[in-house]
Design an enzyme around this catalytic site. Structure first.
Site, PDB file in Angstrom:
ATOM      1  N   GLN A 105      54.109  65.187  25.047  1.00  0.00           N
ATOM      2  CA  GLN A 105      54.553  63.925  24.459  1.00  0.00           C
ATOM      3  C   GLN A 105      53.425  63.351  23.607  1.00  0.00           C
ATOM      4  O   GLN A 105      53.618  62.413  22.848  1.00  0.00           O
ATOM      5  CB  GLN A 105      54.913  62.905  25.531  1.00  0.00           C
ATOM      6  CG  GLN A 105      56.032  63.326  26.449  1.00  0.00           C
ATOM      7  CD  GLN A 105      56.167  62.357  27.604  1.00  0.00           C
ATOM      8  OE1 GLN A 105      56.825  61.320  27.496  1.00  0.00           O
ATOM      9  NE2 GLN A 105      55.535  62.675  28.718  1.00  0.00           N
ATOM     10  N   HIS A 123      56.882  64.659  20.296  1.00  0.00           N
ATOM     11  CA  HIS A 123      56.834  63.337  19.659  1.00  0.00           C
ATOM     12  C   HIS A 123      56.048  63.363  18.359  1.00  0.00           C
ATOM     13  O   HIS A 123      55.681  62.322  17.827  1.00  0.00           O
ATOM     14  CB  HIS A 123      56.250  62.290  20.618  1.00  0.00           C
ATOM     15  CG  HIS A 123      57.147  62.008  21.790  1.00  0.00           C
ATOM     16  ND1 HIS A 123      56.700  61.406  22.949  1.00  0.00           N
ATOM     17  CD2 HIS A 123      58.458  62.261  21.995  1.00  0.00           C
ATOM     18  CE1 HIS A 123      57.700  61.296  23.798  1.00  0.00           C
ATOM     19  NE2 HIS A 123      58.784  61.815  23.253  1.00  0.00           N
ATOM     20  N   CYS A 131      56.886  61.872   4.342  1.00  0.00           N
ATOM     21  CA  CYS A 131      57.500  60.902   3.437  1.00  0.00           C
ATOM     22  C   CYS A 131      58.743  60.299   4.092  1.00  0.00           C
ATOM     23  O   CYS A 131      59.506  61.000   4.756  1.00  0.00           O
ATOM     24  CB  CYS A 131      57.896  61.592   2.137  1.00  0.00           C
ATOM     25  SG  CYS A 131      58.692  60.476   0.990  1.00  0.00           S
ATOM     26  N   CYS A 134      61.531  61.900   1.072  1.00  0.00           N
ATOM     27  CA  CYS A 134      61.710  63.364   0.870  1.00  0.00           C
ATOM     28  C   CYS A 134      61.026  64.090   2.026  1.00  0.00           C
ATOM     29  O   CYS A 134      60.587  63.451   2.970  1.00  0.00           O
ATOM     30  CB  CYS A 134      61.111  63.767  -0.481  1.00  0.00           C
ATOM     31  SG  CYS A 134      59.316  63.815  -0.502  1.00  0.00           S
ATOM     32  N   CYS A 149      53.978  58.606  -1.118  1.00  0.00           N
ATOM     33  CA  CYS A 149      54.230  60.039  -1.280  1.00  0.00           C
ATOM     34  C   CYS A 149      53.801  60.530  -2.667  1.00  0.00           C
ATOM     35  O   CYS A 149      54.153  59.926  -3.684  1.00  0.00           O
ATOM     36  CB  CYS A 149      55.741  60.275  -1.096  1.00  0.00           C
ATOM     37  SG  CYS A 149      56.229  61.981  -1.361  1.00  0.00           S
ATOM     38  N   CYS A 152      57.290  61.821  -4.468  1.00  0.00           N
ATOM     39  CA  CYS A 152      58.387  60.942  -4.927  1.00  0.00           C
ATOM     40  C   CYS A 152      57.981  59.484  -4.958  1.00  0.00           C
ATOM     41  O   CYS A 152      58.788  58.620  -5.317  1.00  0.00           O
ATOM     42  CB  CYS A 152      59.626  61.126  -4.031  1.00  0.00           C
ATOM     43  SG  CYS A 152      59.464  60.318  -2.432  1.00  0.00           S
ATOM     44  N   ALA A 233      43.746  64.116  36.111  1.00  0.00           N
ATOM     45  CA  ALA A 233      44.223  65.417  35.639  1.00  0.00           C
ATOM     46  C   ALA A 233      43.066  66.386  35.433  1.00  0.00           C
ATOM     47  O   ALA A 233      43.156  67.574  35.801  1.00  0.00           O
ATOM     48  CB  ALA A 233      44.995  65.235  34.339  1.00  0.00           C
TER      49      ALA A 233
END
Ligand code: BV8
Ligand code: ZN
Length: 247
Positions: A105, A123, A131, A134, A149, A152, A233
């Site tokens: 994730q 994710h 973009c 596009c 972008c 575009c 962890a």
């Protein structure tokens, strides 16, 4: 002070050692020891805004400057961070297992930096922009401000999945198939509240997979997992690898 030894039940190491197909689901807790703040822990706040308020298309629509500022700030933290023992342990498990899929994730890219090979970033990845109009995508490093972008001229947005947005279909399919065919499913460092990611462990369990949860705190999954090991962890996964293959 004698390092507190992490107890790993024999049943867990036996099952991991013989597992043909291991699937892993990680969340922000796996990156916490790299200094990357989690979402729902106390470090998760930013300018008193909750991630659920900022990681949305509505927030971006309303104030692209603020949302981009948040992502540039987070990328800055990630640039300062490096994979920790949890990431490295998962690379070891991948090397020692016939079939392995890491579903994450996390959008920080630290699993890839650590050397994990089969990674599904469900994710997305904060180190890329796409973009809003596009399909153009670009890698990011120390950019600032609102990005547009080059193809575009429309607004670029972080290449992550926001709340209320659907996940990439192919990635989700691959995650479901890995979870459904795993004989050992490891869930590490996630509060298991965000859907559809949180449902994958249940899918694994339903198909007869053995579910090990590793987390600092209990979660809604804790009642369903075969074993829950509460702890950091980095420490628990290091002990798990040592006791399964070196012990
Ligand atoms: C979708 C990318 C619909 C962006 C993220 C009401 C009920 C149920 C569901 C919903 C609902 N309302 C809305 C929904 C759906 C929503 C959702 O699940 N909301 C939750 C909050 C209830 N889901 C969505 O919107 C998803 N899309 O449903 O689309 C749809 C359907 C069809 C068609 C169109 C649309 C999209 C979800 C993806 C959102 N994007 N991130 C970004 O990062 O900026 S989610 C975000 O949360 C991160 O990806 C993060 O990874 C994820 C989950 O959080 P965790 O990783 O678990 O982190 P957290 O801080 O919560 O927990 C950390 C854990 O680690 C803690 O338990 C802690 O104890 C532990 N820990 C800490 N330190 C350590 C540790 N453990 C071990 N060691 C340590 N050292
Ligand atoms: Zn474009």
């Amino acid at each position: 002070m004698e390092e507190d030894v992490v107890e790993i039940p024999g049943e867990v190491t036996q099952r991991l050692r013989v597992a043909e197909m291991v699937a892993v689901m990680t969340g922000a807790g796996v990156s916490a020891e790299s200094g990357v703040p989690t979402f729902r822990g106390d470090g998760g706040l930013w300018k008193n805004q909750r991630p659920e308020q900022l990681a949305t298309p509505q927030a971006f629509e309303k104030d692209p400057d603020l949302v981009w500022e948040w992502y540039h700030w987070r990328r800055g933290l990630i640039r300062e961070s490096s994979p920790n023992a949890a990431h490295h342990s998962l690379v070891q498990i991948e090397r020692n297992t016939p079939q392995f899929t890491l579903i994450t994730q996390n959008v920080d890219g630290l699993h890839l930096t650590a050397g994990s090979k089969t990674v599904l970033e469900i994710h997305g990845n904060i180190n890329r922009a796409r973009c809003s109009s596009c399909s153009h995508r670009v890698p990011l490093s120390d950019e600032t401000g609102v990005l547009t972008c080059g193809q575009c001229g429309a607004l670029m947005r972080p290449d992550v999945v926001w709340f209320g947005e659907s996940l990439d279909h192919g990635t989700l399919e691959a995650s479901h198939s890995a979870s459904g065919s795993a004989d050992f499913f490891l869930v590490a460092g996630t509060s298991s509240v965000v859907q559809p990611a949180a449902s994958l462990a249940y899918a694994a369990k339903e198909k007869g997979g053995y579910v090990l949860e590793v987390n600092l705190d209990p979660t809604p999954l804790t009642g369903t997992a075969d074993v829950t090991l509460l702890g950091k962890a980095g420490e628990v996964l290091t002990a798990l690898v040592e006791k399964t293959w070196d012990g």
